[in-house]
Enzyme design. Structure first.
Site, PDB file in Angstrom:
ATOM      1  N   ALA A  31       0.822  -1.221   0.000  1.00 30.79           N
ATOM      2  CA  ALA A  31       0.000   0.000   0.000  1.00 30.79           C
ATOM      3  C   ALA A  31       0.847   1.258   0.000  1.00 30.79           C
ATOM      4  CB  ALA A  31      -0.931  -0.001   1.212  1.00 30.79           C
ATOM      5  N   LYS A 100     -22.070 -11.746  -3.107  1.00 24.71           N
ATOM      6  CA  LYS A 100     -22.512 -12.050  -4.480  1.00 24.71           C
ATOM      7  C   LYS A 100     -23.981 -11.736  -4.709  1.00 24.71           C
ATOM      8  CE  LYS A 100     -21.991 -15.546  -1.657  1.00 24.71           C
ATOM      9  NZ  LYS A 100     -21.023 -16.332  -0.969  1.00 24.71           N
ATOM     10  N   ILE A 131     -10.170 -17.550  -5.347  1.00 24.31           N
ATOM     11  CA  ILE A 131      -9.652 -17.714  -6.718  1.00 24.31           C
ATOM     12  C   ILE A 131      -9.733 -16.388  -7.471  1.00 24.31           C
ATOM     13  CG2 ILE A 131      -9.920 -18.949  -8.903  1.00 24.31           C
ATOM     14  CD1 ILE A 131     -11.590 -21.025  -7.405  1.00 24.31           C
ATOM     15  N   GLY A 182     -17.296 -23.340   7.990  1.00 22.43           N
ATOM     16  CA  GLY A 182     -17.479 -21.946   7.576  1.00 22.43           C
ATOM     17  C   GLY A 182     -17.626 -21.772   6.080  1.00 22.43           C
ATOM     18  N   GLU A 185     -23.523 -20.701   3.430  1.00 26.39           N
ATOM     19  CA  GLU A 185     -24.193 -19.422   3.664  1.00 26.39           C
ATOM     20  C   GLU A 185     -24.931 -19.478   4.998  1.00 26.39           C
ATOM     21  OE1 GLU A 185     -23.984 -16.710   1.303  1.00 26.39           O
ATOM     22  OE2 GLU A 185     -22.409 -18.138   0.879  1.00 26.39           O
ATOM     23  N   LYS A 200     -23.476 -16.330  -8.812  1.00 25.38           N
ATOM     24  CA  LYS A 200     -22.097 -16.246  -9.325  1.00 25.38           C
ATOM     25  C   LYS A 200     -22.063 -16.362 -10.849  1.00 25.38           C
ATOM     26  CE  LYS A 200     -20.200 -17.967  -4.973  1.00 25.38           C
ATOM     27  NZ  LYS A 200     -19.942 -19.176  -4.185  1.00 25.38           N
TER      28      LYS A 200
HETATM   29  N1  HSE Z   1     -21.422 -20.561   0.562  1.00 29.73           N
HETATM   30  C1  HSE Z   1     -20.503 -20.234  -0.458  1.00 29.73           C
HETATM   31  C2  HSE Z   1     -19.893 -21.533  -0.997  1.00 29.73           C
HETATM   32  C3  HSE Z   1     -19.447 -19.339   0.090  1.00 29.73           C
HETATM   33  O1  HSE Z   1     -20.075 -22.572  -0.354  1.00 29.73           O
HETATM   34  O2  HSE Z   1     -19.288 -21.522  -2.050  1.00 29.73           O
HETATM   35  C4  HSE Z   1     -18.514 -18.759  -0.930  1.00 29.73           C
HETATM   36  O3  HSE Z   1     -19.189 -17.949  -1.843  1.00 29.73           O
END
Ligand code: HSE
Length: 401
Positions: A31, A100, A131, A182, A185, A200
């Site tokens: 930065a 998204k 990615i 984790g 969603e 997406k």
């Molecule tokens: N819930 C989404 C997935 C998180 O499993 O791909 C990433 O966008």
């Protein structure tokens, strides 16, 4: 010292803070000066954290602080996230997001506001987690017309399918583990019903074809109907089952876009993409096929993309990135009924009846049922032919050719 703010302290938001801490030296070098997270917005009580003093629950504190020039919105959802993003942009702050749903539904408007205010609205983390895909599409591949985009765009469903295929794990158990990791969603329905992947593929289509693809109009099917029997039949036909998002350009500039489970030949590079990994194949008319692969979900992988966008905003304060698309008035989306592809059909009944109804390429018997790979037909044509044998049809899916 550059001051930034994080809106939301969930999986991704806490990851963004962690990356700024963990890589402070590298980030300061990139930065040109140290970066401080001045505020974290969240209504929940995080006063126990070592950085608990940074939490605010009043968004206007961030909005009205001229020191904060870059904000990341990692709250999810569209209501508050839309309001706060718009207000940040109008206040002259750049915004970076992993959201998204917001980019797919309101991206065109937010990008237009960002342009008017000469700031950035960047969303690398909204597709494919860690990615790099958005920036390659708008920069490295910018000289191409895109013929096709095809990919595994949801980590949670790919994790679940991998567990079903490799370990015979039940759907519910695999989903629970994806939540613990984790990946899922807040409401995992968005993952398993395909809505997340649909958002997406819409974002990628917006970028590729230059006009808005509305997630409400794009055909979307998830993985909830897939059984271990389908997994077994796919295996017998030399395939694995993957949830695929596709966008295919037609000669007149219109395009098919959809999300659906597919049988993928085991030799395809997409078949080897397992667990939380995503892969996106982009076919440019000059470059040919390029494949992007990596962790599609998870705390630090997604935070990596958000932080990189924030760094981009810090490094290019006077030159905004010219990203945008139309409002959807070109109506580029083609009805999916005309899309031709090979199919898999699982059937209980007489083989002769199946072969009379469908142009079967090969038929395997699996525990008293028939698994057929069917030569290319449009979706409408397949539906009409299946109608003639509807009592025996147990499942049908496209095969990725
Ligand atoms: N819930 C989404 C997935 C998180 O499993 O791909 C990433 O966008």
């Amino acid at each position: 010292m550059i001051k930034v703010a994080i809106l939301g302290h969930g999986t991704v938001g806490s990851g963004v803070y962690e990356v700024f801490e963990m890589n402070a030296g590298k980030i300061a070098r990139a930065a040109g000066e140290p970066v401080e997270v001045k505020y974290v917005l969240d209504l929940r009580d995080f006063s126990h954290l070592p950085y608990g003093n940074k939490f605010v629950n009043d968004f206007s504190v961030i909005e009205n602080d001229p020191e904060v020039t870059v904000v990341c919105e990692v709250m999810g959802g569209v209501r508050a996230a839309y309001d706060f993003t718009k207000r940040c942009l109008l206040a002259g702050k750049s915004v970076c997001t992993s959201n998204k749903e917001l980019v797919a539904t309101k991206g065109e408007e937010l990008l237009r506001i960002a342009k008017e205010k000469n700031v950035n609205y960047l969303f690398e983390a909204s597709v494919g987690g860690g990615i790099p895909i958005i920036r390659p599409m708008v920069q490295c591949l910018a000289a191409n017309e895109f013929n096709q985009i095809c990919g595994i765009l949801n980590g949670t469903t790919n994790y679940i399918l991998t567990q079903m295929i490799k370990n015979g794990v039940a759907f519910e158990d695999a989903l629970r583990q994806a939540q613990v990791n984790g990946y899922a969603e807040a409401d995992p329905t968005a993952d398993i019903e395909g809505h997340d992947a649909c958002r997406k593929i819409c974002i990628l289509s917006d970028l590729a074809f230059g006009d808005k693809f509305d997630p409400d109009e794009v055909s979307c099917e998830g993985i909830t109907k897939i059984t271990l029997r389908d997994v077994e039949c796919a295996d017998k036909l030399g395939c694995v089952i993957k949830l695929i998002g596709r966008a295919v350009r037609c000669e007149d500039g219109s395009a098919y876009a959809f999300v659906a489970p597919h049988l993928v030949q085991k030799e395809s590079p997409l078949a080897a993409v397992e667990d939380v990994f995503n892969a996106i194949m982009v076919d440019g008319n000059a470059t040919g096929e390029v494949m992007f692969y990596g962790k599609g979900a998870g705390k630090l992988a997604t935070a990596s993309a958000v932080c990189a966008d924030m760094l981009d905003c810090m490094q290019h304060r006077d030159r905004r990135r010219d990203i945008g698309w139309g409002d959807g008035s070109q109506k580029l989306l083609r009805p999916l009924g005309g899309f031709v592809s090979p199919w898999y059909v699982r059937f209980r009944g007489e083989r002769a009846a199946l072969e009379a109804a469908l142009p079967c390429e090969s038929v395997r018997e699996v525990d008293g049922e028939l698994a057929a790979s069917v030569n290319p037909l449009s979706s409408d044509e397949l539906a009409a032919r299946l109608e003639t044998i509807r009592g025996g049809v147990l499942a049908s899916m496209r095969v990725l050719a």
